[in-house]
Design an enzyme around this catalytic site. Structure first.
Site, mmCIF file in Angstrom:
data_model
loop_
_atom_site.group_PDB
_atom_site.id
_atom_site.type_symbol
_atom_site.label_atom_id
_atom_site.label_comp_id
_atom_site.label_asym_id
_atom_site.label_seq_id
_atom_site.Cartn_x
_atom_site.Cartn_y
_atom_site.Cartn_z
ATOM 1 N N LYS A 1 0.929 -1.245 -0.088
ATOM 2 C CA LYS A 1 -0.076 -0.023 -0.005
ATOM 3 C C LYS A 1 0.768 1.345 -0.133
ATOM 4 O O LYS A 1 1.784 1.296 0.702
ATOM 5 C CB LYS A 1 -0.743 -0.073 1.229
ATOM 6 C CG LYS A 1 -1.991 0.955 1.377
ATOM 7 C CD LYS A 1 -2.659 0.908 2.591
ATOM 8 C CE LYS A 1 -3.630 1.931 2.765
ATOM 9 N NZ LYS A 1 -4.691 1.903 3.769
ATOM 10 N N HIS B 1 -0.189 4.416 0.357
ATOM 11 C CA HIS B 1 -0.820 5.703 1.287
ATOM 12 C C HIS B 1 -1.136 5.211 2.472
ATOM 13 O O HIS B 1 -1.037 3.901 2.852
ATOM 14 C CB HIS B 1 -1.779 6.101 0.416
ATOM 15 C CG HIS B 1 -3.028 5.087 0.178
ATOM 16 N ND1 HIS B 1 -3.019 4.153 -0.606
ATOM 17 C CD2 HIS B 1 -4.139 5.086 0.784
ATOM 18 C CE1 HIS B 1 -4.302 3.703 -0.755
ATOM 19 N NE2 HIS B 1 -4.761 4.014 0.411
#
Length: 223
Positions: A104, A106
């Site tokens: 991921k 963010h």
């Protein structure tokens, strides 16, 4: 409850839940197996709570020293988190973590979700087929500076690697133990299933004993 009773109770539970079934099933290796174990069918709250109890009791009885749990995506995620809840109910409150298949970029970022990987980590999954998820988990745990302490699975098929024509010398479980020098603990094994069928008073179950025994004789490893 003794360990033998726990193993046999788990087999009965898996049969009742439809997670363990008999018939003719083609495995990924192309072998025709007389039984099939599908942990994905532990898909209701009560069943998940029960299977977590089996995982937790087996881990505590194993003598393995551990500080946290890790569940490899995807089945291991649910199993590790449920086992953590069960352990807490037994007075052993430990953290757990799991991984994403893709990083991921963010928010918190990265591939690991949950507690920080540290100390002695037990990897929890349903079975070990090729050992790929275990190897990936070990890499992530070691990269974080933690120590993989053991692998905890539901069923050890005790089956040699290879395919229908070529049979290896060791099982995937044995390969993991040899490669990483850590134990693989199972709630039950194929040997336990055979013992269960031997003792069964149910003709509908006992009739599968010969086929399961023949499969073990052809593809099985020693206990």
């Amino acid at each position: 409850m003794t360990q033998d009773n726990l193993r046999h109770a788990f087999i009965q539970f898996a049969l009742d839940a439809g997670v363990l079934s008999f018939g003719e099933f083609v495995t990924k290796a192309g072998r025709t197996s007389p039984y099939f174990f599908n942990a994905g069918l532990f898909n209701q709250g009560a069943m998940l709570g029960q299977v977590a109890q089996f995982y937790a009791k087996t881990l505590l009885a194993s003598g393995v020293e551990f500080d946290m749990l890790f569940g490899p995506a995807y089945k291991g995620i649910t199993l590790a988190s449920a086992t953590a809840v069960a352990l807490a109910g037994m007075g052993r409150d430990v953290p757990f973590a799991y991984n994403r298949k893709e990083a991921k970029d963010h928010g918190e970022g990265g591939t690991i979700v949950g507690a920080k990987l540290q100390g002695r980590v037990v990897i929890i999954d349903d079975v070990i087929s090729a050992g790929t998820s275990v190897r990936e988990s070990v890499q992530m745990i070691r990269a974080a500076g933690a120590t993989p302490a053991a692998v905890l699975i539901a069923l050890d098929r005790m089956e040699r690697s290879g395919n229908a024509e070529q049979v290896g010398a060791h099982s995937a479980v044995q390969d993991v133990q040899r490669e990483f020098g850590m134990p693989v603990v199972s709630i039950a094994s194929l040997a336990d299933l055979l013992q269960y069928l031997d003792a069964s008073q149910n003709p509908a179950l006992a009739q599968h004993r010969a086929a399961v025994g023949a499969y073990r004789a052809r593809y099985g490893v020693d206990a």
